[in-house]
Design a protein around this motif. Sequence first.
Motif, PDB file in Angstrom:
ATOM      1  N   LYS A 205      11.281   0.856   2.425  1.00 28.77           N
ATOM      2  CA  LYS A 205      11.283   0.100   1.178  1.00 28.77           C
ATOM      3  C   LYS A 205      10.784  -1.329   1.358  1.00 28.77           C
ATOM      4  CE  LYS A 205      15.223   2.757  -0.609  1.00 28.77           C
ATOM      5  NZ  LYS A 205      14.427   3.491  -1.602  1.00 28.77           N
ATOM      6  N   GLU A 206      10.516  -1.747   2.598  1.00 29.45           N
ATOM      7  CA  GLU A 206      10.082  -3.115   2.865  1.00 29.45           C
ATOM      8  C   GLU A 206       8.872  -3.122   3.789  1.00 29.45           C
ATOM      9  OE1 GLU A 206      13.341  -5.320   4.413  1.00 29.45           O
ATOM     10  OE2 GLU A 206      14.540  -5.210   2.589  1.00 29.45           O
ATOM     11  N   ALA A 207       8.021  -4.141   3.588  1.00 29.73           N
ATOM     12  CA  ALA A 207       6.844  -4.343   4.445  1.00 29.73           C
ATOM     13  C   ALA A 207       6.541  -5.838   4.453  1.00 29.73           C
ATOM     14  CB  ALA A 207       5.656  -3.529   3.943  1.00 29.73           C
ATOM     15  N   THR A 208       5.436  -6.222   5.117  1.00 28.13           N
ATOM     16  CA  THR A 208       5.105  -7.631   5.277  1.00 28.13           C
ATOM     17  C   THR A 208       3.788  -7.959   4.586  1.00 28.13           C
ATOM     18  OG1 THR A 208       6.228  -7.659   7.421  1.00 28.13           O
ATOM     19  CG2 THR A 208       4.751  -9.489   6.950  1.00 28.13           C
ATOM     20  N   GLN A 209       3.761  -9.062   3.869  1.00 25.88           N
ATOM     21  CA  GLN A 209       2.546  -9.510   3.199  1.00 25.88           C
ATOM     22  C   GLN A 209       1.433  -9.733   4.222  1.00 25.88           C
ATOM     23  OE1 GLN A 209       3.601 -13.056   1.061  1.00 25.88           O
ATOM     24  NE2 GLN A 209       5.081 -12.036  -0.269  1.00 25.88           N
ATOM     25  N   GLY A 210       0.220  -9.325   3.849  1.00 23.00           N
ATOM     26  CA  GLY A 210      -0.929  -9.533   4.719  1.00 23.00           C
ATOM     27  C   GLY A 210      -1.110  -8.496   5.799  1.00 23.00           C
ATOM     28  N   GLY A 211      -0.105  -7.631   6.009  1.00 24.76           N
ATOM     29  CA  GLY A 211      -0.211  -6.621   7.051  1.00 24.76           C
ATOM     30  C   GLY A 211      -0.528  -5.251   6.489  1.00 24.76           C
ATOM     31  N   TYR A 212      -0.489  -4.261   7.361  1.00 21.20           N
ATOM     32  CA  TYR A 212      -0.691  -2.860   6.974  1.00 21.20           C
ATOM     33  C   TYR A 212       0.642  -2.133   7.080  1.00 21.20           C
ATOM     34  CZ  TYR A 212      -5.789  -3.239   6.940  1.00 21.20           C
ATOM     35  OH  TYR A 212      -7.081  -3.581   6.634  1.00 21.20           O
TER      36      TYR A 212
ATOM     37  N   VAL B 160       3.608   4.085   4.444  1.00 18.70           N
ATOM     38  CA  VAL B 160       4.746   4.419   3.588  1.00 18.70           C
ATOM     39  C   VAL B 160       4.623   5.873   3.159  1.00 18.70           C
ATOM     40  CG1 VAL B 160       4.939   2.040   2.756  1.00 18.70           C
ATOM     41  CG2 VAL B 160       3.572   3.688   1.466  1.00 18.70           C
ATOM     42  N   ALA B 161       5.728   6.406   2.675  1.00 17.67           N
ATOM     43  CA  ALA B 161       5.742   7.789   2.196  1.00 17.67           C
ATOM     44  C   ALA B 161       6.481   7.838   0.863  1.00 17.67           C
ATOM     45  CB  ALA B 161       6.407   8.707   3.210  1.00 17.67           C
ATOM     46  N   PHE B 162       5.871   8.500  -0.103  1.00 18.08           N
ATOM     47  CA  PHE B 162       6.524   8.710  -1.389  1.00 18.08           C
ATOM     48  C   PHE B 162       7.362   9.984  -1.258  1.00 18.08           C
ATOM     49  CE2 PHE B 162       2.868   6.090  -2.353  1.00 18.08           C
ATOM     50  CZ  PHE B 162       3.419   5.116  -3.182  1.00 18.08           C
ATOM     51  N   ARG B 163       8.679   9.803  -1.341  1.00 19.07           N
ATOM     52  CA  ARG B 163       9.618  10.904  -1.172  1.00 19.07           C
ATOM     53  C   ARG B 163       9.952  11.496  -2.539  1.00 19.07           C
ATOM     54  NH1 ARG B 163      14.489   9.438   2.503  1.00 19.07           N
ATOM     55  NH2 ARG B 163      12.724   9.376   3.967  1.00 19.07           N
ATOM     56  N   VAL B 164       9.663  12.785  -2.714  1.00 22.53           N
ATOM     57  CA  VAL B 164       9.781  13.444  -4.022  1.00 22.53           C
ATOM     58  C   VAL B 164      10.796  14.576  -3.953  1.00 22.53           C
ATOM     59  CG1 VAL B 164       8.521  14.597  -5.862  1.00 22.53           C
ATOM     60  CG2 VAL B 164       7.362  12.861  -4.468  1.00 22.53           C
TER      61      VAL B 164
ATOM     62  N   GLY C  21      -7.046  -3.365  -0.578  1.00 23.36           N
ATOM     63  CA  GLY C  21      -8.413  -3.040  -0.191  1.00 23.36           C
ATOM     64  C   GLY C  21      -8.562  -1.726   0.531  1.00 23.36           C
ATOM     65  N   SER C  22      -7.564  -1.363   1.361  1.00 17.46           N
ATOM     66  CA  SER C  22      -7.658  -0.138   2.148  1.00 17.46           C
ATOM     67  C   SER C  22      -6.487   0.781   1.805  1.00 17.46           C
ATOM     68  CB  SER C  22      -7.637  -0.467   3.649  1.00 17.46           C
ATOM     69  OG  SER C  22      -7.614   0.714   4.425  1.00 17.46           O
ATOM     70  N   VAL C  23      -6.825   1.985   1.297  1.00 15.06           N
ATOM     71  CA  VAL C  23      -5.817   2.989   0.963  1.00 15.06           C
ATOM     72  C   VAL C  23      -6.276   4.322   1.542  1.00 15.06           C
ATOM     73  CG1 VAL C  23      -4.606   4.219  -0.869  1.00 15.06           C
ATOM     74  CG2 VAL C  23      -5.179   1.787  -1.165  1.00 15.06           C
ATOM     75  N   SER C  24      -5.477   4.914   2.411  1.00  6.00           N
ATOM     76  CA  SER C  24      -5.832   6.210   2.983  1.00  6.00           C
ATOM     77  C   SER C  24      -4.599   7.103   2.970  1.00  6.00           C
ATOM     78  CB  SER C  24      -6.358   6.059   4.413  1.00  6.00           C
ATOM     79  OG  SER C  24      -5.426   5.376   5.238  1.00  6.00           O
ATOM     80  N   THR C  25      -4.845   8.401   2.811  1.00  4.95           N
ATOM     81  CA  THR C  25      -3.754   9.365   2.698  1.00  4.95           C
ATOM     82  C   THR C  25      -3.720  10.289   3.909  1.00  4.95           C
ATOM     83  OG1 THR C  25      -5.162  10.915   1.474  1.00  4.95           O
ATOM     84  CG2 THR C  25      -3.871   9.332   0.183  1.00  4.95           C
ATOM     85  N   MET C  26      -2.540  10.825   4.185  1.00  2.46           N
ATOM     86  CA  MET C  26      -2.368  11.796   5.265  1.00  2.46           C
ATOM     87  C   MET C  26      -2.335  13.196   4.653  1.00  2.46           C
ATOM     88  SD  MET C  26       0.754  12.136   8.040  1.00  2.46           S
ATOM     89  CE  MET C  26       0.281  10.609   8.852  1.00  2.46           C
TER      90      MET C  26
ATOM     91  N   PRO D 165       2.582  10.790   2.639  1.00  2.00           N
ATOM     92  CA  PRO D 165       2.324   9.543   3.365  1.00  2.00           C
ATOM     93  C   PRO D 165       1.025   8.867   2.920  1.00  2.00           C
ATOM     94  CG  PRO D 165       2.819  11.377   4.849  1.00  2.00           C
ATOM     95  CD  PRO D 165       2.500  11.964   3.517  1.00  2.00           C
ATOM     96  N   VAL D 166       1.060   7.522   2.933  1.00  4.75           N
ATOM     97  CA  VAL D 166      -0.088   6.694   2.572  1.00  4.75           C
ATOM     98  C   VAL D 166      -0.110   5.473   3.478  1.00  4.75           C
ATOM     99  CG1 VAL D 166      -1.210   5.364   0.741  1.00  4.75           C
ATOM    100  CG2 VAL D 166       0.045   7.436   0.168  1.00  4.75           C
ATOM    101  N   SER D 167      -1.323   5.057   3.868  1.00  2.20           N
ATOM    102  CA  SER D 167      -1.495   3.810   4.607  1.00  2.20           C
ATOM    103  C   SER D 167      -2.102   2.779   3.661  1.00  2.20           C
ATOM    104  CB  SER D 167      -2.410   4.023   5.817  1.00  2.20           C
ATOM    105  OG  SER D 167      -2.687   2.785   6.458  1.00  2.20           O
ATOM    106  N   LEU D 168      -1.487   1.595   3.622  1.00  4.76           N
ATOM    107  CA  LEU D 168      -1.928   0.542   2.700  1.00  4.76           C
ATOM    108  C   LEU D 168      -2.147  -0.760   3.453  1.00  4.76           C
ATOM    109  CD1 LEU D 168       0.807   1.097  -0.057  1.00  4.76           C
ATOM    110  CD2 LEU D 168      -1.549   1.908  -0.163  1.00  4.76           C
ATOM    111  N   GLY D 169      -3.147  -1.536   3.034  1.00  6.53           N
ATOM    112  CA  GLY D 169      -3.344  -2.860   3.619  1.00  6.53           C
ATOM    113  C   GLY D 169      -4.713  -3.439   3.304  1.00  6.53           C
ATOM    114  N   PRO D 170      -4.897  -4.710   3.564  1.00  2.00           N
ATOM    115  CA  PRO D 170      -3.838  -5.679   3.796  1.00  2.00           C
ATOM    116  C   PRO D 170      -2.969  -5.818   2.542  1.00  2.00           C
ATOM    117  CG  PRO D 170      -6.005  -6.575   4.398  1.00  2.00           C
ATOM    118  CD  PRO D 170      -6.240  -5.323   3.617  1.00  2.00           C
ATOM    119  N   LEU D 171      -1.675  -5.906   2.717  1.00  2.68           N
ATOM    120  CA  LEU D 171      -0.763  -5.964   1.586  1.00  2.68           C
ATOM    121  C   LEU D 171      -0.875  -7.318   0.892  1.00  2.68           C
ATOM    122  CD1 LEU D 171       2.314  -4.215   3.200  1.00  2.68           C
ATOM    123  CD2 LEU D 171       0.665  -3.254   1.590  1.00  2.68           C
TER     124      LEU D 171
END
Length: 245
Positions: A39-46, A49-53, A76-81, A132-138
């Motif tokens: 539920k938490e991450a850091t600004q400017g980093g990657y 995360v996973a959306f739990r359904v 800017g960068s969004v990729s899925t697993m 799962p999803v990869s996001l960044g820079p946040l």
Amino acid sequence: MTRFRRTATAAAALAFTAAATAVLGFAGPASAHVTVNPKEATQGGYARVAFRVPNESDTASTTKLEVVLPENAPVGSVSTMPVPGWTVATEKRKVDPPIEVHGSQLTEAVSKITWTATGDAGVKPGQFQEFPVSLGPLPQVDTMIFKTLQTYSDGNISRWIDEPVAAGAEEPEHPAPVLTLAAAAAPSGSAAPSAAVASPDDDDDDDGNGLAVGLGVAGLAAGLAGLVLGGLAFTRTRREPVAKA
């Protein structure tokens, strides 16, 4: 008396059952909403995360998940697993001003991610699935709110779109997943040099002190020379005879 005790006991049991239903009966559905983990991450980093359904239906399966990325916080960068048995598609939108990623200016950003089950891969009753999803820079924001639609095989749709409320307020019925972003820690700088840097005034003082010391030494040498010459003259005077009258 016995009848009175039985009546009181039955009333107490009924009251306890009602209280338990009020506390526990409604806790299940309220806690089974779609969430983002962690539920938490850091600004400017990657972040990964996973959306739990979880599946809340007793008879239908979850067959589609639509996650809308916040418009006020483009990434800017969004990729899925890959998720076995599910296809994934993304939609993009224009962003202004552009997003800078590794020195490049991006004018588009992912606005929506849609997962769709194939065959019999839907989330069955009593089960849950993570996407799962990869996001960044946040982005430099405090929170990212992901409004989400969960579609069931019977056509029903759960709309997890309610925004968070103030602390202490009652949780909304259909809360949207929220990712809290913490400010990045300031980089630890090197320690300041311990030696003080001399100022121009200090240089002037040093030059003045050196000049004074030099003059003092010169004066002392001159005084010693005078004493030596005086002593020699005195000795010579003692050796010469005094003229008679």
